[in-house]
Scaffold this active site. Sequence first.
Site, PDB file in Angstrom:
ATOM      1  CG  ASP A  94       1.465   2.759 -10.272  1.00 16.95           C
ATOM      2  OD1 ASP A  94       1.251   2.117  -8.925  1.00 16.95           O
ATOM      3  OD2 ASP A  94       1.345   3.544  -9.706  1.00 16.95           O
ATOM      4  CB  SER A  95       4.839   5.970 -11.718  1.00 17.60           C
ATOM      5  OG  SER A  95       4.281   5.524 -10.534  1.00 17.60           O
ATOM      6  N   GLY A  96       4.798   2.784 -11.102  1.00 16.49           N
ATOM      7  CA  GLY A  96       6.075   0.980 -11.278  1.00 16.49           C
ATOM      8  C   GLY A  96       6.825   1.526 -10.183  1.00 16.49           C
ATOM      9  N   GLY A  97       6.736   2.927  -9.365  1.00 15.04           N
ATOM     10  CA  GLY A  97       7.374   3.094  -8.115  1.00 15.04           C
ATOM     11  C   GLY A  97       6.956   2.248  -7.235  1.00 15.04           C
ATOM     12  CG  PHE A  98       3.172  -0.646  -4.388  1.00 12.45           C
ATOM     13  CD1 PHE A  98       3.164  -1.593  -4.822  1.00 12.45           C
ATOM     14  CD2 PHE A  98       3.182  -0.052  -3.603  1.00 12.45           C
ATOM     15  CE1 PHE A  98       2.181  -3.079  -4.442  1.00 12.45           C
ATOM     16  CE2 PHE A  98       2.562  -1.142  -2.452  1.00 12.45           C
ATOM     17  CZ  PHE A  98       1.865  -1.850  -2.960  1.00 12.45           C
ATOM     18  CG  ASP A 148       4.600   7.236  -6.075  1.00 14.17           C
ATOM     19  OD1 ASP A 148       5.107   5.656  -6.868  1.00 14.17           O
ATOM     20  OD2 ASP A 148       3.817   6.527  -5.010  1.00 14.17           O
ATOM     21  CD  GLN A 191       3.723   7.890  -0.643  1.00  9.37           C
ATOM     22  OE1 GLN A 191       3.830   7.186   0.346  1.00  9.37           O
ATOM     23  NE2 GLN A 191       3.399   6.651  -2.113  1.00  9.37           N
ATOM     24  N   GLY A 218       0.826   4.595  -0.406  1.00 11.09           N
ATOM     25  CA  GLY A 218       1.598   4.505   1.223  1.00 11.09           C
ATOM     26  C   GLY A 218       0.485   3.366   1.943  1.00 11.09           C
ATOM     27  CG  ASP A 268      -5.316  -0.040  -7.453  1.00 14.17           C
ATOM     28  OD1 ASP A 268      -5.229   0.987  -7.096  1.00 14.17           O
ATOM     29  OD2 ASP A 268      -5.065  -1.056  -7.582  1.00 14.17           O
ATOM     30  CB  CYS A 306     -24.519 -12.087  -8.081  1.00 15.79           C
ATOM     31  SG  CYS A 306     -23.407 -11.273  -9.443  1.00 15.79           S
ATOM     32  CB  CYS A 308     -22.663 -11.472 -12.842  1.00 15.29           C
ATOM     33  SG  CYS A 308     -21.886 -13.209 -12.345  1.00 15.29           S
ATOM     34  CB  CYS A 311     -24.829 -15.306  -9.617  1.00 14.17           C
ATOM     35  SG  CYS A 311     -22.827 -15.316  -9.445  1.00 14.17           S
ATOM     36  CG  HIS A 337     -19.216 -13.746  -8.463  1.00 17.31           C
ATOM     37  ND1 HIS A 337     -19.866 -13.124  -8.825  1.00 17.31           N
ATOM     38  CD2 HIS A 337     -18.716 -13.194  -7.642  1.00 17.31           C
ATOM     39  CE1 HIS A 337     -21.073 -12.716  -7.294  1.00 17.31           C
ATOM     40  NE2 HIS A 337     -19.735 -13.320  -6.255  1.00 17.31           N
TER      41      HIS A 337
HETATM   42  C1  LIG Z   1      -1.695  -0.840 -10.533  1.00 18.50           C
HETATM   43  C2  LIG Z   1      -1.506  -0.684  -9.064  1.00 18.50           C
HETATM   44  C3  LIG Z   1      -2.084   0.419  -8.823  1.00 18.50           C
HETATM   45  S1  LIG Z   1      -1.943   0.736  -7.394  1.00 18.50           S
HETATM   46  C4  LIG Z   1      -0.157  -0.107  -6.949  1.00 18.50           C
HETATM   47  C5  LIG Z   1      -0.056   0.605  -5.185  1.00 18.50           C
HETATM   48  C6  LIG Z   1      -0.194   0.137  -4.064  1.00 18.50           C
HETATM   49  C7  LIG Z   1      -0.239   0.890  -2.705  1.00 18.50           C
HETATM   50  N1  LIG Z   1      -0.813   0.392  -2.390  1.00 18.50           N
HETATM   51  C8  LIG Z   1       0.503   1.696  -2.841  1.00 18.50           C
HETATM   52  C9  LIG Z   1       0.759   2.635  -3.680  1.00 18.50           C
HETATM   53  C10 LIG Z   1       1.541   3.343  -3.917  1.00 18.50           C
HETATM   54  O1  LIG Z   1       2.487   4.137  -2.585  1.00 18.50           O
HETATM   55  N2  LIG Z   1       2.224   4.237  -5.054  1.00 18.50           N
HETATM   56  C11 LIG Z   1       2.214   3.690  -6.237  1.00 18.50           C
HETATM   57  N3  LIG Z   1       3.098   4.499  -6.957  1.00 18.50           N
HETATM   58  N4  LIG Z   1       1.873   2.749  -6.170  1.00 18.50           N
HETATM   59  C12 LIG Z   1       0.580   1.776  -5.397  1.00 18.50           C
HETATM   60 ZN   LIG Z   2     -22.619 -12.828  -9.859  1.00 17.68          ZN
END
Ligand SMILES: CCCSCc1cc(N)cc2c(=O)[nH]c(N)nc12
Ligand SMILES: [Zn+2]
Length: 373
Positions: A94-98, A148, A191, A218, A268, A306, A308, A311, A337
């Site tokens: 991820d770009s770090g924006g969040f 972003d 966004q 977003g 994710d 499960c 795994c 379990c 798990h």
């Molecule tokens: C390792 C984390 C990945 S997801 C992080 C994340 C989570 C959520 N909920 C929204 C955004 C978003 O709008 N922009 C960016 N870059 N990341 C977001």
């Molecule tokens: Zn399990």
Amino acid sequence: MSAIRYEHIKTCKQSGARLGRIHTPHGIIETPIFMPVGTQATVKSMTPEELKEINSQIILSNTYHLYMRPGHDLVKEAGGLHKFMNWDRPILTDSGGFQVFSLGPLRKITEEGVEFRSHIDGSKHFLSPEKVMEIENALGADIMMAFDECAPYPASRDYVKNSLERTTRWAKRCKEAHKNTENQGLFGIVQGGMYKDLREQSAKEIMELDFPGYAVGGLSVGEPKELMYEVLEYTTPLLPEDKPRYLMGVGSPDALIEGAIRGIDMFDCVLPTRIARNGTAMTSQGKVVVRNAKYARDFTPIDPECDCYACKNYTKAYIRHLVKANEILASRLITTHNLHFLLKLMENVRQAIREDRLLDFREEFFTKYGYEL
Ligand SMILES: CCCSCc1cc(N)cc2c(=O)[nH]c(N)nc12
Ligand SMILES: [Zn+2]
């Protein structure tokens, strides 16, 4: 030739969900897929071998955190993130924006970029689209996210509109600054908050830049789930059918199924690993808070259905003991798990799409898990 290619296999006749494959320099990802989060170059408490054991096909890491520590130049010197963390399958950063926008008052946004103070030592830093591309290129992930701004929820229409338009200008600068396009695919992020016309504007502007994949950003920012599904309903169809679609930050079992039904391919979330560290497990009968006293003499697995490692070999009573004793093995077993649970869920989602019965699967799963339909 882009580093990332999406192969559409089929669309579920009952739900419209898609079955596909994403071809990357480090291997193929079957979609819809859940991607474990490894913020600081590790999926907390799991070794790469253990992640492969539960069929993790791709993991995430975070530009902001790795820039802050140990530094992208160090990771580059180590041969890139794959070599540094001994993971030879696909990685997405991820770009770090969040993360930077989550720093709240510690950050200042300008057209040029974001000034902020380190969450580690309070030192002052500045991230621009160009700097983020330099960092992500140094890390070497197969998929990189554009820089972003993720608008908070709730946010005014004016704020969201200004923010999405800056995100578009930053996405253009990211595309211009991105090197290594042969080996790393840059995804754009749509966004627009909870406003239908602003989502349409952002999708149009970001798609005009022509990326090999697109994320819906977003969302999962505190809004009610029904509102998230409503925004997805009108946003996902705007995105190209021949490119991967990634819903950022979404990972509860119900949201994964609802997102797949609305055409999302990639998910994710830190939820499975985070709640594991607090002693909570996701099971086929709903959440189990293993630390509860009622499990003190429960000599059955976390989830009887499960298969795994946790379990197959341990009981709730033993894992509850580890949680109460604050033993590291507690996190390892519940994380194993929980990740296995979500990865298995997505395998079942893919099978339901093959059989054109994802809506039936949703009903069966929700009834069992205790979700409301
Ligand atoms: C390792 C984390 C990945 S997801 C992080 C994340 C989570 C959520 N909920 C929204 C955004 C978003 O709008 N922009 C960016 N870059 N990341 C977001
Ligand atoms: Zn399990």
